[in-house]
Scaffold this motif. Structure first.
Motif, PDB file in Angstrom:
ATOM      1  N   LEU A  39       0.839  -1.196   0.000  1.00 43.11           N
ATOM      2  CA  LEU A  39       0.000   0.000   0.000  1.00 43.11           C
ATOM      3  C   LEU A  39       0.873   1.245   0.000  1.00 43.11           C
ATOM      4  CD1 LEU A  39      -2.847   1.259   0.246  1.00 43.11           C
ATOM      5  CD2 LEU A  39      -2.560   1.159   2.737  1.00 43.11           C
ATOM      6  N   LYS A  41      -0.729   4.616  -0.430  1.00 43.15           N
ATOM      7  CA  LYS A  41      -1.575   5.491   0.368  1.00 43.15           C
ATOM      8  C   LYS A  41      -3.033   5.145   0.089  1.00 43.15           C
ATOM      9  CE  LYS A  41      -1.456   9.196  -3.081  1.00 43.15           C
ATOM     10  NZ  LYS A  41      -1.117  10.635  -3.336  1.00 43.15           N
ATOM     11  N   ALA A  42      -3.908   5.517   1.002  1.00 43.50           N
ATOM     12  CA  ALA A  42      -5.333   5.243   0.848  1.00 43.50           C
ATOM     13  C   ALA A  42      -6.136   6.328   1.548  1.00 43.50           C
ATOM     14  CB  ALA A  42      -5.688   3.877   1.429  1.00 43.50           C
ATOM     15  N   SER A  43      -7.235   6.739   0.920  1.00 43.77           N
ATOM     16  CA  SER A  43      -8.118   7.734   1.528  1.00 43.77           C
ATOM     17  C   SER A  43      -9.026   7.059   2.543  1.00 43.77           C
ATOM     18  CB  SER A  43      -8.967   8.412   0.450  1.00 43.77           C
ATOM     19  OG  SER A  43      -9.874   7.478  -0.116  1.00 43.77           O
ATOM     20  N   SER A  46     -11.794   4.954   0.996  1.00 47.64           N
ATOM     21  CA  SER A  46     -11.506   3.623   0.478  1.00 47.64           C
ATOM     22  C   SER A  46     -11.709   2.542   1.524  1.00 47.64           C
ATOM     23  CB  SER A  46     -10.065   3.560  -0.037  1.00 47.64           C
ATOM     24  OG  SER A  46      -9.136   3.554   1.037  1.00 47.64           O
ATOM     25  N   ILE A  48      -9.445   1.103   3.071  1.00 48.56           N
ATOM     26  CA  ILE A  48      -8.321   0.169   3.004  1.00 48.56           C
ATOM     27  C   ILE A  48      -7.282   0.522   4.064  1.00 48.56           C
ATOM     28  CG2 ILE A  48      -6.403  -0.619   1.564  1.00 48.56           C
ATOM     29  CD1 ILE A  48      -8.198  -0.200  -0.861  1.00 48.56           C
ATOM     30  N   THR A  79      -9.220  -4.251   5.107  1.00 46.63           N
ATOM     31  CA  THR A  79     -10.013  -3.087   5.487  1.00 46.63           C
ATOM     32  C   THR A  79     -10.221  -3.124   6.994  1.00 46.63           C
ATOM     33  OG1 THR A  79     -12.143  -4.215   5.214  1.00 46.63           O
ATOM     34  CG2 THR A  79     -11.186  -3.160   3.260  1.00 46.63           C
ATOM     35  N   ASP A 251      -1.933   4.206  -9.207  1.00 42.33           N
ATOM     36  CA  ASP A 251      -2.898   5.060  -8.513  1.00 42.33           C
ATOM     37  C   ASP A 251      -4.297   4.805  -9.055  1.00 42.33           C
ATOM     38  OD1 ASP A 251      -4.373   7.045  -7.306  1.00 42.33           O
ATOM     39  OD2 ASP A 251      -2.934   8.636  -7.703  1.00 42.33           O
ATOM     40  N   ASP A 254      -8.820   6.349  -5.078  1.00 44.03           N
ATOM     41  CA  ASP A 254      -8.999   6.289  -3.633  1.00 44.03           C
ATOM     42  C   ASP A 254      -7.809   5.649  -2.923  1.00 44.03           C
ATOM     43  OD1 ASP A 254     -11.443   7.537  -3.685  1.00 44.03           O
ATOM     44  OD2 ASP A 254     -12.602   5.682  -3.727  1.00 44.03           O
ATOM     45  N   PHE A 255      -6.991   4.927  -3.665  1.00 45.74           N
ATOM     46  CA  PHE A 255      -5.801   4.319  -3.067  1.00 45.74           C
ATOM     47  C   PHE A 255      -4.755   4.101  -4.144  1.00 45.74           C
ATOM     48  CE2 PHE A 255      -7.992   0.701  -4.770  1.00 45.74           C
ATOM     49  CZ  PHE A 255      -7.010  -0.216  -5.111  1.00 45.74           C
ATOM     50  N   SER A 256      -3.537   3.863  -3.724  1.00 42.35           N
ATOM     51  CA  SER A 256      -2.457   3.566  -4.663  1.00 42.35           C
ATOM     52  C   SER A 256      -1.556   2.484  -4.091  1.00 42.35           C
ATOM     53  CB  SER A 256      -1.645   4.827  -4.983  1.00 42.35           C
ATOM     54  OG  SER A 256      -1.077   5.376  -3.813  1.00 42.35           O
TER      55      SER A 256
END
Length: 277
Positions: A39, A41-43, A46, A48, A79, A251, A254-256
């Motif tokens: 991971l 990054k994640a908002s 998301s 996650i 999650t 990317d 909402d996540f990358s």
């Protein structure tokens, strides 16, 4: 989760004899690459909390017979409430002249088959004809475009000439294989790998190669009339002049995810010979 188009972009043909495809003039390296995924990054939206996984792709072929790519990406996505495992397996074949492209993708969620897409795309005078066999038999007429091998050859050619920004389009059979994606490509200045580059030990004799930092944004052609400007997907990576890619960030909005090259096997190219035209 959408599979990274890099898998199709990176697994490409190597040096092509003059009597074969006219567009494949860049000497590219047949290879098998393994990436560890994590991971980036994640908002909050998301949900996650973590991603672990591995991505593998392998290219084989010849200028006369065409090029086969085998790709697999397995990820475990955590999650706040649960976790799930996704497994995407894709095989593609692109003929040496870049006129036909066949694809088969199987997507699994927690080891159960979730989707299977199979078909062939053929370039015709008025555009692209896609014949789908799965999930159901149907025929699609799409805009004229290029296939993954051509896109990478074009990218390296432009990078060599110092062209750092351009737009093009791509059909790679991903998702439901029902659309052509517009791509915006940004290529930075070439540079040698830093001494503290974590992927350096894997590169071996390629460690002194020059690499370009590349960023590609993919836009859905069908949303052009709606004024939609947000990319469906974006990927950044380091591109070697022989077509190998590494140090990637994928990317999805909402996540990358980050992909680190952990193993690289270089294959001997097929013997050069004159192809029957």
């Amino acid at each position: 989760m959408r599979a990274p188009r890099l898998a199709f972009l990176s697994a490409v043909a190597f040096a092509v004899a003059p009597t074969a495809s006219a567009w494949a003039v860049v000497p590219l390296q047949p290879h098998r690459a393994v990436y560890d995924l994590s991971l980036d990054k994640a908002s909050d939206r998301s949900g996650i909390t973590g991603i672990t996984g591995r991505m593998v792709y392998e290219f084989n072929g010849s200028p006369c017979e065409g090029y086969t790519v085998k790709f697999r990406m397995v990820t475990e996505i955590a999650t706040t409430d649960t976790s799930r495992m996704t497994d995407q397996q894709t095989t593609t074949f692109e003929d040496a002249k870049g006129k036909t492209f066949s694809f088969l993708t199987k997507s699994f969620v927690d080891q159960a088959l979730d989707k299977e897409v199979k078909g062939t795309a053929t370039k015709e005078p008025n555009g692209l004809k896609v014949q789908l066999e799965k999930p159901q038999k149907t025929s699609l007429d799409l805009a004229a475009t290029q296939f993954p091998t051509q896109q990478l050859v074009e990218m390296i050619g432009k990078a060599e000439k110092g062209e750092n920004f351009y737009q093009t389009s791509l059909f790679d059979g991903s998702d439901d294989a029902d659309k052509v994606m517009t791509t915006t490509v940004v290529v930075g200045k070439p540079a040698a790998a830093a001494k503290d580059d974590p992927e350096l030990p894997v590169l071996a004799k390629l460690s002194k190669d020059k690499v370009w930092p590349v960023d590609i944004a993919y836009f859905d052609e069908s949303k052009k009339d709606s004024g939609e400007e947000t990319p469906e997907y974006r990927i950044s990576f380091k591109l070697h002049e022989n077509g190998i890619t590494r140090d990637m960030v994928m990317d999805y909005g909402d996540f990358s995810m980050a992909g680190k090259l952990v193993n690289l096997s270089l294959f001997d190219p097929a013997p050069q010979k004159t192809c029957n035209q």
